[in-house]
Structure formats: structure tokens, C-alpha cells
Write a protein that holds these residues in place. Structure first.
Motif, PDB file in Angstrom:
ATOM      1  N   ASP A  22     -35.139  21.388 -47.422  1.00 20.22           N
ATOM      2  CA  ASP A  22     -35.218  22.823 -47.110  1.00 20.22           C
ATOM      3  C   ASP A  22     -34.705  23.659 -48.289  1.00 20.22           C
ATOM      4  O   ASP A  22     -33.624  23.392 -48.799  1.00 20.22           O
ATOM      5  N   HIS A  85     -39.119  14.041 -44.303  1.00 19.29           N
ATOM      6  CA  HIS A  85     -38.598  15.155 -43.491  1.00 19.29           C
ATOM      7  C   HIS A  85     -39.787  15.828 -42.805  1.00 19.29           C
ATOM      8  O   HIS A  85     -40.054  17.005 -43.037  1.00 19.29           O
ATOM      9  N   HIS A 242     -28.219  20.026 -46.898  1.00 19.57           N
ATOM     10  CA  HIS A 242     -29.310  20.663 -47.638  1.00 19.57           C
ATOM     11  C   HIS A 242     -28.682  21.057 -48.973  1.00 19.57           C
ATOM     12  O   HIS A 242     -27.983  22.063 -49.040  1.00 19.57           O
TER      13      HIS A 242
HETATM   14 ZN   LIG Z   1     -35.392  20.838 -42.524  1.00 15.79          ZN
END
Ligand SMILES: [Zn+2]
Length: 314
Positions: A22, A85, A242
Motif C-alpha cells: 500500500d 497482496h 506498510h
Molecule cells: Zn493493503
């Protein structure tokens, strides 16, 4: 259930990281991963193998970008695990998911050993309210009221849905992440992991992670005191993170993160990717189904944790 494990090579504990893509960019990932590489750590980097044609709620670089792909291949070559992911940063049909998994194979030479669902992908598997069971699902739904009426929920495990891909997940992927908890010692928080779940048969084995969704929560979990406890408990930590969320600002790594990771890397830890760690635990402890009592306990602790960390999830 105990988690007492002799770690290989006379190590005192195990430590790894599962980093979702992300907000990823080549610049950000280069800074973080050259630092980890220099420290001698080998962790797990999740990717999106294909660029979708839709608009993501949370996006980031995909393997469709040549410079990003080159960096991921370099990491793989250096001993990092590349993981999945979902196949891209928004909802994918069964056909797109199948294509994305094959693209992963073509790029990296194997199917993903491990994966984590991306929020906002409705083909996610046993996700949203399907993460939890019974009365816990009731609480989950109360916490996550969807007022727009457009959210169809997680459908990757629902046969007959155009988003179904559970059979592919079972055939090609070994480990899937579910719960994230606050304890640095992931194995103490979930001594049954990696576990099978009879109620969720399209996933082979589930694993749990420790909270570190952004730089502040990562640094808090990795505090000096927690590092000492991880080693004295001879535990294992799988950090959820992340790395594109606050770790690098204007090309510079967060100072506190640097200090904590340098400290960790100098301890007598077994620093291997998620898949290597889980394979080892599985080999030592054997194949196990989680009992409903263990599962209810885990779900309740996760719901409490979720209430405390409502921000920074994805
Ligand atoms: Zn994600």
C-alpha cells in the motif's frame, strides 16, 4: 499450548516482517530495503503482480512498473521472500485473479508461498466479517457498519460468486495472514500458528502478526523493552507493516526506526522471511487445526486490539 521452540543455529528468537505494498513507490522501497539488506535482515515483501484498470481506494506501485519490478527481483535475488497482496489494488474477478497469480509465477518463478488480503478487494478470502465467527461476527459488524450499502463483503471463498478463487488459493498458496495483535511475541499471542481452520478450508494455513501498520505503531511494538522480552521469552515475531506509511520522509528514514532496527539486528535472532519461519515452526510442531476455543479466544483478543487501533489498517 506452549510455544517453546529451539531455534536453528543456536539463535535466541526469530524475527521477520510482512510488508504490504500500500502506497509503495520505487523511491520509498529502495530506501527501506537497502537499509534492511545492509543490516543483514531478510524479510517478506508483498506485491501486486498486475496493474488493474479500476480505481483503488488505496493504491501503490505494482509489478507492471518496470523499475518497481526490477527492485522486487533484486530483493528476491538477495534472499527476500516476495509474497502476494491480492493480485492488484482493487477488486478482481476470478479470471483476473487467476491471471495475476500466473503472472506472479512468471515473474518470480514460483507461486506465492504467503499472502495477505488487501482491504478494498472484494475477492479477499475470509475477510471482513468472515474473518471472525459466531458472536464475534456480530460485534465486528457493529464496529464496521457500512452505511453506503455498496459493500458486498469478502467473496473469495464463496463458491458461485464471480469473485470466487478459493480453489486456486488452496492449490497454490500455503500461508495467509489473518489476525494482527499488539504483542511483539507473535508466537506467544498465537501458539497454534501456523494453523488450519476447519471452518475456512480454502486456506491451507493461517498466520498471525504483530501490530506495526505505520511507523509509529511499528516503533512502539519494537521498543527496547519489547525486544528484550522477545529474546528472553525465546519467541517469534512477524511484524505487520506498510513501509510506505511514514517510514521515509523526504528520502530519509525515520530516526527511531533506524535505531530500533539496528539494535534488533545486533541481537542473536534468526532473521528469515515469513515463509521460512512458518515452514520451520510447522516442521517442529506438526500440522494442527485450531480448536473453536482457541479460535474464539484469538478473535476476541483481535477485536479488542482492533478497537484500540482503528486507524492505519489496510
Ligand atoms: Zn493493503
Amino acid at each position: 499450548m506452549t510455544y517453546d521452540i529451539e531455534w536453528p543455529e543456536g539463535k535466541d528468537f526469530a524475527f521477520t516482517i510482512f510488508d504490504d505494498p500500500d502506497w509503495d513507490s520505487v523511491e520509498n522501497a529502495s530506501v527501506v530495503y537497502s537499509f534492511l539488506m545492509d543490516l543483514g535482515l531478510r524479510t517478506t515483501k508483498a506485491v501486486w503482480p498486475i496493474a488493474g484498470d479500476g480505481r483503488p481506494r488505496i493504491g501503490g506501485a505494482t509489478c507492471d512498473e518496470p523499475h518497481y519490478l526490477k527492485l522486487m527481483l533484486h530483493l528476491q535475488n538477495q534472499g527476500f521472500e516476495i509474497a502476494l497482496h491480492n493480485v492488484t489494488h482493487h477488486t478482481s474477478s476470478r479470471e483476473q485473479t487467476a491471471k495475476g497469480i500466473e503472472t506472479f509465477f512468471r515473474l518470480f518463478g514460483h507461486y506465492p508461498y504467503s499472502m495477505a488480503n488487501h482491504s478494498g478487494c472484494q475477492e479477499s478470502i475470509y475477510w471482513e466479517s468472515a474473518r471472525v465467527s459466531g458472536v464475534q461476527r456480530l460485534f465486528y459488524n457493529l464496529l464496521n457498519l457500512k452505511l453506503d450499502g455498496k459493500n458486498l463483503g469478502s467473496q473469495g471463498h464463496i463458491e458461485g460468486s464471480p469473485l470466487f478463487w478459493g480453489d486456486l488459493c488452496r492449490r497454490k498458496i500455503k500461508y495467509v495472514r489473518n489476525f494482527v495483535l499488539g504483542d511483539i511475541n507473535t508466537l506467544k499471542a498465537s501458539p497454534t500458528m501456523p494453523y488450519r481452520d476447519a471452518a475456512r478450508p480454502y486456506v491451507n494455513y493461517w498466520f498471525v502478526s504483530s501490530e506495526g501498520a505505520n511507523v509509529d505503531s511499528f516503533n512502539a511494538t519494537l521498543s527496547e523493552g519489547n525486544q528484550e522480552r522477545l529474546t528472553s521469552e525465546r519467541g517469534a515475531c512477524i511484524m505487520y507493516t506498510h513501509f510506505a506509511k511514514g517510514f521515509v520522509v523526504n528520502g530519509r528514514l525515520n530516526d527511531r526506526f533506524k535505531v530500533l532496527m539496528q539494535r534488533m539486528s545486533q541481537m542473536n535472532g534468526w532473521f528469515v522471511p515469513v515463509r521460512t519461519l512458518l515452514d520451520y515452526i510447522l516442521q517442529v510442531k506438526g500440522d494442527r487445526f485450531i480448536t473453536s476455543a482457541e479460535r474464539n479466544n484469538l478473535e476476541r483478543r483481535w477485536l479488542w486490539h482492533k478497537i484500540a487501533h482503528v486507524r492505519g489498517r489496510s
